[in-house]
Scaffold this motif. Structure first.
Motif, PDB file in Angstrom:
ATOM      1  N   CYS A 144       1.090  -0.690   0.350  1.00 35.36           N
ATOM      2  CA  CYS A 144      -0.210   0.448   0.189  1.00 35.36           C
ATOM      3  C   CYS A 144       0.841   1.429  -0.015  1.00 35.36           C
ATOM      4  N   ALA A 145       2.152   0.858   0.815  1.00 36.25           N
ATOM      5  CA  ALA A 145       2.823   2.465   0.915  1.00 36.25           C
ATOM      6  C   ALA A 145       3.212   2.660  -0.290  1.00 36.25           C
ATOM      7  N   LEU A 146       4.046   1.418  -0.887  1.00 37.05           N
ATOM      8  CA  LEU A 146       4.664   1.863  -2.391  1.00 37.05           C
ATOM      9  C   LEU A 146       3.647   2.282  -2.747  1.00 37.05           C
ATOM     10  N   ALA A 147       2.355   1.995  -3.648  1.00 38.57           N
ATOM     11  CA  ALA A 147       1.328   2.065  -4.272  1.00 38.57           C
ATOM     12  C   ALA A 147       1.122   3.749  -3.874  1.00 38.57           C
ATOM     13  N   ILE A 148       0.900   3.782  -3.044  1.00 40.38           N
ATOM     14  CA  ILE A 148       0.812   5.879  -2.799  1.00 40.38           C
ATOM     15  C   ILE A 148       1.633   6.096  -3.246  1.00 40.38           C
ATOM     16  N   GLU A 149       2.894   5.624  -2.397  1.00 42.16           N
ATOM     17  CA  GLU A 149       4.099   6.904  -3.137  1.00 42.16           C
ATOM     18  C   GLU A 149       4.234   7.048  -4.807  1.00 42.16           C
ATOM     19  N   PHE A 150       4.634   5.580  -5.475  1.00 39.52           N
ATOM     20  CA  PHE A 150       3.978   5.752  -6.256  1.00 39.52           C
ATOM     21  C   PHE A 150       2.727   6.643  -7.645  1.00 39.52           C
ATOM     22  N   ARG A 151       2.013   6.613  -6.861  1.00 36.91           N
ATOM     23  CA  ARG A 151       0.684   7.880  -7.498  1.00 36.91           C
ATOM     24  C   ARG A 151       1.495   8.963  -6.533  1.00 36.91           C
ATOM     25  N   LEU A 152       1.851   9.248  -5.454  1.00 35.19           N
ATOM     26  CA  LEU A 152       2.234  10.748  -4.816  1.00 35.19           C
ATOM     27  C   LEU A 152       3.291  11.184  -5.948  1.00 35.19           C
ATOM     28  N   ASP A 153       4.046  10.234  -6.788  1.00 33.25           N
ATOM     29  CA  ASP A 153       5.532  10.963  -7.256  1.00 33.25           C
ATOM     30  C   ASP A 153       4.525  11.142  -8.797  1.00 33.25           C
ATOM     31  N   THR A 154       3.463  10.518  -9.617  1.00 36.26           N
ATOM     32  CA  THR A 154       3.343  10.673 -10.447  1.00 36.26           C
ATOM     33  C   THR A 154       2.226  12.126  -9.902  1.00 36.26           C
ATOM     34  N   LEU A 155       1.500  12.180  -9.103  1.00 33.76           N
ATOM     35  CA  LEU A 155       0.907  13.765  -8.924  1.00 33.76           C
ATOM     36  C   LEU A 155       1.515  14.292  -8.817  1.00 33.76           C
ATOM     37  N   ALA A 156       2.532  14.630  -8.187  1.00 32.83           N
ATOM     38  CA  ALA A 156       3.230  15.561  -7.993  1.00 32.83           C
ATOM     39  C   ALA A 156       4.154  16.341  -9.384  1.00 32.83           C
ATOM     40  N   ARG A 157       4.551  15.251 -10.498  1.00 27.37           N
ATOM     41  CA  ARG A 157       4.560  15.878 -11.731  1.00 27.37           C
ATOM     42  C   ARG A 157       3.513  16.510 -12.000  1.00 27.37           C
ATOM     43  N   GLU A 158       2.031  16.029 -11.676  1.00 23.26           N
ATOM     44  CA  GLU A 158       0.795  16.876 -12.599  1.00 23.26           C
ATOM     45  C   GLU A 158       0.961  18.142 -12.049  1.00 23.26           C
ATOM     46  N   LEU A 159       1.070  17.882 -10.985  1.00 20.84           N
ATOM     47  CA  LEU A 159       0.758  19.324 -10.042  1.00 20.84           C
ATOM     48  C   LEU A 159       1.991  20.221 -10.091  1.00 20.84           C
ATOM     49  N   GLU A 160       2.761  20.599 -10.239  1.00 21.11           N
ATOM     50  CA  GLU A 160       3.345  21.327 -10.550  1.00 21.11           C
ATOM     51  C   GLU A 160       3.029  22.228 -11.697  1.00 21.11           C
ATOM     52  N   PRO A 161       4.068  23.715 -11.002  1.00 17.83           N
ATOM     53  CA  PRO A 161       3.628  24.510 -13.090  1.00 17.83           C
ATOM     54  C   PRO A 161       3.665  24.301 -14.280  1.00 17.83           C
ATOM     55  N   GLY A 162       2.811  23.583 -15.310  1.00 17.24           N
ATOM     56  CA  GLY A 162       3.348  23.355 -16.285  1.00 17.24           C
ATOM     57  C   GLY A 162       2.759  21.621 -16.574  1.00 17.24           C
ATOM     58  N   GLY A 163       2.518  20.833 -15.530  1.00 23.63           N
ATOM     59  CA  GLY A 163       2.595  19.524 -15.525  1.00 23.63           C
ATOM     60  C   GLY A 163       1.303  18.684 -15.977  1.00 23.63           C
ATOM     61  N   GLY A 164       0.470  19.967 -16.732  1.00 24.08           N
ATOM     62  CA  GLY A 164      -0.241  19.076 -17.780  1.00 24.08           C
ATOM     63  C   GLY A 164      -1.795  19.115 -16.907  1.00 24.08           C
ATOM     64  N   LEU A 165      -1.789  19.263 -15.505  1.00 26.38           N
ATOM     65  CA  LEU A 165      -3.248  19.155 -14.434  1.00 26.38           C
ATOM     66  C   LEU A 165      -3.836  20.551 -14.729  1.00 26.38           C
ATOM     67  N   GLU A 166      -5.654  20.481 -16.096  1.00 27.77           N
ATOM     68  CA  GLU A 166      -5.402  21.710 -16.256  1.00 27.77           C
ATOM     69  C   GLU A 166      -6.099  22.736 -14.977  1.00 27.77           C
ATOM     70  N   PRO A 167      -6.030  23.226 -15.107  1.00 29.74           N
ATOM     71  CA  PRO A 167      -5.736  24.933 -13.908  1.00 29.74           C
ATOM     72  C   PRO A 167      -7.213  24.544 -12.809  1.00 29.74           C
ATOM     73  N   GLU A 168      -8.397  24.015 -13.427  1.00 26.14           N
ATOM     74  CA  GLU A 168      -9.394  24.052 -12.655  1.00 26.14           C
ATOM     75  C   GLU A 168     -10.166  22.721 -12.135  1.00 26.14           C
ATOM     76  N   LEU A 169      -8.844  21.681 -12.072  1.00 28.75           N
ATOM     77  CA  LEU A 169      -8.703  20.906 -11.429  1.00 28.75           C
ATOM     78  C   LEU A 169      -7.357  20.451 -10.067  1.00 28.75           C
ATOM     79  N   LEU A 170      -7.480  21.872 -10.194  1.00 28.86           N
ATOM     80  CA  LEU A 170      -5.806  21.490  -8.956  1.00 28.86           C
ATOM     81  C   LEU A 170      -6.296  20.770  -8.144  1.00 28.86           C
ATOM     82  N   PRO A 171      -7.249  22.106  -7.139  1.00 32.79           N
ATOM     83  CA  PRO A 171      -7.706  22.085  -6.090  1.00 32.79           C
ATOM     84  C   PRO A 171      -8.324  20.456  -5.985  1.00 32.79           C
ATOM     85  N   ALA A 172      -8.549  19.670  -6.858  1.00 35.64           N
ATOM     86  CA  ALA A 172      -9.397  18.626  -6.237  1.00 35.64           C
ATOM     87  C   ALA A 172      -7.794  17.479  -6.515  1.00 35.64           C
TER      88      ALA A 172
END
Length: 127
Positions: free
Chosen positions: A38-66
């Motif tokens: 579970c911890a490994l899966a969470i770490e994998f998801r956090l790593d992926t999500l961190a890239r999406e949340l950084e500026p220019g990371g690909g996550l649309e501005p309206e979805l950043l709060p979620a």
């Protein structure tokens, strides 16, 4: 000498798969291994999500709060996983604590799926 397969780093990318493994674990060793997954899966998801949340990371501005809310939830669950991994066998066999832990992971996985669906539902996703 060749490295053994167990020496290779594990990647667990499915939160729900890790939850199913935890739910079926019956002894402290299996529970500990499932929590580690579970911890490994969470770490994998956090790593992926961190890239999406950084500026220019690909996550649309309206979805950043979620996305940030999911990130925060996963970080809290990861702390709980670490606490469980550091606990003794009695804590690992506390079914109510494990049930809360698995519910939290499943909720975060649903939120993540909802975010993915919201991304696909945006007009620009059709392009």
């Amino acid at each position: 000498m060749a490295a053994s397969e167990s020496a290779a780093p594990r990647i667990v990318d499915s939160l729900l798969g890790a939850v199913r493994r935890l739910e079926s674990a019956r002894d402290p060793r299996a529970v500990r291994e499932a929590i580690r997954d579970c911890a490994l899966a969470i770490e994998f998801r956090l790593d992926t999500l961190a890239r999406e949340l950084e500026p220019g990371g690909g996550l649309e501005p309206e979805l950043l709060p979620a996305g940030r809310a999911i990130d925060q939830a996963l970080r809290g669950i990861l702390v709980e996983a670490w606490q469980l991994l550091g606990a003794g066998d009695d804590a690992l066999m506390d079914r109510s604590r494990l049930a809360r832990f698995t519910r939290d992971i499943a909720r975060a996985a649903r939120q993540e799926a909802e975010l993915a669906f919201a991304r696909l539902s945006l007009p620009e996703a059709i392009d």
